[in-house]
Design a protein around this motif. Structure first.
Motif, mmCIF file in Angstrom:
data_model
loop_
_atom_site.group_PDB
_atom_site.id
_atom_site.type_symbol
_atom_site.label_atom_id
_atom_site.label_comp_id
_atom_site.label_asym_id
_atom_site.label_seq_id
_atom_site.Cartn_x
_atom_site.Cartn_y
_atom_site.Cartn_z
ATOM 1 N N PHE A 13 -0.996 -0.865 -9.728
ATOM 2 C CA PHE A 13 0.198 -0.673 -8.912
ATOM 3 C C PHE A 13 1.158 -1.839 -9.108
ATOM 4 O O PHE A 13 0.751 -3.001 -9.017
ATOM 5 N N SER A 14 2.416 -1.531 -9.321
ATOM 6 C CA SER A 14 3.454 -2.563 -9.411
ATOM 7 C C SER A 14 3.811 -3.014 -7.995
ATOM 8 O O SER A 14 3.479 -2.328 -7.015
ATOM 9 N N PRO A 15 4.536 -4.128 -7.874
ATOM 10 C CA PRO A 15 4.997 -4.525 -6.538
ATOM 11 C C PRO A 15 5.832 -3.433 -5.869
ATOM 12 O O PRO A 15 5.699 -3.208 -4.653
ATOM 13 N N ASP A 16 6.660 -2.731 -6.618
ATOM 14 C CA ASP A 16 7.459 -1.640 -6.035
ATOM 15 C C ASP A 16 6.560 -0.489 -5.577
ATOM 16 O O ASP A 16 6.814 0.123 -4.540
ATOM 17 N N ASP A 17 5.523 -0.178 -6.375
ATOM 18 C CA ASP A 17 4.562 0.853 -5.974
ATOM 19 C C ASP A 17 3.920 0.472 -4.645
ATOM 20 O O ASP A 17 3.806 1.306 -3.741
ATOM 21 N N LYS A 18 3.478 -0.761 -4.539
ATOM 22 C CA LYS A 18 2.787 -1.213 -3.330
ATOM 23 C C LYS A 18 3.684 -1.089 -2.105
ATOM 24 O O LYS A 18 3.249 -0.622 -1.044
ATOM 25 N N LYS A 19 4.935 -1.469 -2.260
ATOM 26 C CA LYS A 19 5.886 -1.358 -1.145
ATOM 27 C C LYS A 19 6.060 0.106 -0.734
ATOM 28 O O LYS A 19 6.005 0.447 0.453
ATOM 29 N N ILE A 21 4.007 2.668 -1.301
ATOM 30 C CA ILE A 21 2.758 3.181 -0.728
ATOM 31 C C ILE A 21 2.620 2.716 0.722
ATOM 32 O O ILE A 21 2.302 3.509 1.613
ATOM 33 N N ALA A 22 2.868 1.440 0.966
ATOM 34 C CA ALA A 22 2.760 0.902 2.334
ATOM 35 C C ALA A 22 3.739 1.607 3.275
ATOM 36 O O ALA A 22 3.387 1.938 4.411
ATOM 37 N N GLU A 23 4.960 1.855 2.816
ATOM 38 C CA GLU A 23 5.936 2.567 3.643
ATOM 39 C C GLU A 23 5.491 4.001 3.897
ATOM 40 O O GLU A 23 5.601 4.508 5.018
ATOM 41 N N GLY A 24 4.968 4.660 2.856
ATOM 42 C CA GLY A 24 4.498 6.033 3.014
ATOM 43 C C GLY A 24 3.350 6.146 3.993
ATOM 44 O O GLY A 24 3.312 7.059 4.823
ATOM 45 N N ILE A 25 2.414 5.207 3.896
ATOM 46 C CA ILE A 25 1.277 5.212 4.830
ATOM 47 C C ILE A 25 1.755 4.942 6.248
ATOM 48 O O ILE A 25 1.325 5.601 7.201
ATOM 49 N N THR A 26 2.642 3.981 6.412
ATOM 50 C CA THR A 26 3.166 3.666 7.745
ATOM 51 C C THR A 26 3.819 4.896 8.364
ATOM 52 O O THR A 26 3.646 5.169 9.557
ATOM 53 N N ASN A 27 4.529 5.666 7.558
ATOM 54 C CA ASN A 27 5.207 6.859 8.074
ATOM 55 C C ASN A 27 4.252 7.972 8.479
ATOM 56 O O ASN A 27 4.648 8.886 9.203
ATOM 57 N N VAL A 28 2.999 7.909 8.045
ATOM 58 C CA VAL A 28 1.995 8.886 8.467
ATOM 59 C C VAL A 28 1.757 8.786 9.968
ATOM 60 O O VAL A 28 1.519 9.784 10.645
ATOM 61 N N TYR A 29 1.871 7.573 10.496
ATOM 62 C CA TYR A 29 1.508 7.297 11.892
ATOM 63 C C TYR A 29 2.748 7.253 12.778
ATOM 64 O O TYR A 29 3.090 6.231 13.353
ATOM 65 N N VAL A 38 -1.521 -1.541 8.984
ATOM 66 C CA VAL A 38 -1.742 -2.631 8.041
ATOM 67 C C VAL A 38 -2.225 -2.039 6.714
ATOM 68 O O VAL A 38 -3.139 -1.214 6.707
ATOM 69 N N VAL A 39 -1.612 -2.469 5.615
ATOM 70 C CA VAL A 39 -2.009 -2.023 4.287
ATOM 71 C C VAL A 39 -2.285 -3.268 3.441
ATOM 72 O O VAL A 39 -1.417 -4.137 3.323
ATOM 73 N N VAL A 40 -3.495 -3.346 2.893
ATOM 74 C CA VAL A 40 -3.893 -4.491 2.078
ATOM 75 C C VAL A 40 -4.294 -3.980 0.695
ATOM 76 O O VAL A 40 -5.177 -3.120 0.585
ATOM 77 N N PHE A 41 -3.656 -4.510 -0.320
ATOM 78 C CA PHE A 41 -4.011 -4.169 -1.699
ATOM 79 C C PHE A 41 -4.972 -5.227 -2.215
ATOM 80 O O PHE A 41 -4.659 -6.414 -2.185
ATOM 81 N N ILE A 42 -6.115 -4.779 -2.682
ATOM 82 C CA ILE A 42 -7.126 -5.690 -3.193
ATOM 83 C C ILE A 42 -7.235 -5.437 -4.694
ATOM 84 O O ILE A 42 -7.810 -4.445 -5.138
ATOM 85 N N ASP A 43 -6.577 -6.311 -5.452
ATOM 86 C CA ASP A 43 -6.557 -6.208 -6.908
ATOM 87 C C ASP A 43 -7.796 -6.875 -7.478
ATOM 88 O O ASP A 43 -8.084 -8.035 -7.183
ATOM 89 N N VAL A 44 -8.517 -6.132 -8.305
ATOM 90 C CA VAL A 44 -9.780 -6.588 -8.848
ATOM 91 C C VAL A 44 -9.626 -6.754 -10.367
ATOM 92 O O VAL A 44 -8.961 -5.944 -11.021
ATOM 93 N N ASP A 45 -10.249 -7.795 -10.920
ATOM 94 C CA ASP A 45 -10.239 -7.975 -12.371
ATOM 95 C C ASP A 45 -10.875 -6.761 -13.046
ATOM 96 O O ASP A 45 -11.818 -6.163 -12.524
ATOM 97 N N ALA A 87 0.734 10.549 0.715
ATOM 98 C CA ALA A 87 1.475 9.299 0.521
ATOM 99 C C ALA A 87 1.065 8.612 -0.778
ATOM 100 O O ALA A 87 1.865 7.938 -1.419
ATOM 101 N N PHE A 88 -0.190 8.782 -1.179
ATOM 102 C CA PHE A 88 -0.711 8.172 -2.411
ATOM 103 C C PHE A 88 -0.448 9.006 -3.656
ATOM 104 O O PHE A 88 -0.464 8.484 -4.768
ATOM 105 N N ALA A 89 -0.265 10.309 -3.498
ATOM 106 C CA ALA A 89 -0.241 11.229 -4.633
ATOM 107 C C ALA A 89 0.654 10.786 -5.795
ATOM 108 O O ALA A 89 0.214 10.810 -6.944
ATOM 109 N N PRO A 90 1.885 10.349 -5.559
ATOM 110 C CA PRO A 90 2.728 9.968 -6.698
ATOM 111 C C PRO A 90 2.185 8.772 -7.486
ATOM 112 O O PRO A 90 2.533 8.591 -8.651
ATOM 113 N N TYR A 91 1.347 7.982 -6.867
ATOM 114 C CA TYR A 91 0.868 6.730 -7.479
ATOM 115 C C TYR A 91 -0.570 6.827 -7.970
ATOM 116 O O TYR A 91 -1.024 5.954 -8.708
#
Length: 146
Positions: A13-19, A21-29, A38-45, A87-91
């Motif tokens: 996910f790019s920084p724009d993707d993350k933003k 996704i977080a907005e889309g999830i927030t709008n669910v509620y 709260v949305v936390v992206f955990i990037d793993v090697d 909210a995740f589907a496009p990404y």
């Protein structure tokens, strides 16, 4: 408070993707104060993400924990899962990635915001929290829990 932990290989996910996704999830509620979400992206090697014992850089794991509204029932739970996935589907889905999602439900009584027990759903106190977009003290008349 819904807490969303999103595990993926770095760069999925790019920084724009993350933003977005977080907005889309927030709008669910829609019924919750926005600061509850709260949305936390955990990037793993790439060499640290394994599925079935094999390295996998095309998989996203989404773990959601609900506190503010729990035990909402079968059909409503399905609606929430569907809305989160939409909210995740496009990404994720639209990019051909594999994903897994689950919702854990914690006991509301074990949750605090800035040391405060949260107001009950739909009360004047919760509406006030939504208006000021943060946890603030409230009086007994604003919430039956006090």
């Amino acid at each position: 408070m819904p807490l969303h932990r999103i595990y993926s290989v770095k760069g999925v996910f790019s920084p724009d993707d993350k933003k977005a996704i977080a907005e889309g999830i927030t709008n669910v509620y829609k019924v919750l104060p926005k600061f509850y979400v709260v949305v936390v992206f955990i990037d793993v090697d790439k060499d640290s993400f394994y599925i079935g014992g094999k390295a996998n850089d095309r998989f996203v794991r989404i773990n959601t924990q609900h506190l503010a509204r729990t035990n909402i029932g079968g059909e409503r739970e399905k609606q929430v899962l569907d809305a989160i996935e939409a909210a995740f589907a496009p990404y994720v889905k639209d990019r051909g990635l594999d994903w897994e999602i689950n919702i854990d439900q914690a006991e509301r009584e074990t949750w605090r915001e800035n040391g405060l027990a949260p107001p009950m759903p739909g009360t004047d106190a919760e509406k006030h929290w939504a208006e000021v977009d943060k946890a603030v003290p409230f009086t007994k008349g604003d919430d039956a829990r006090i």
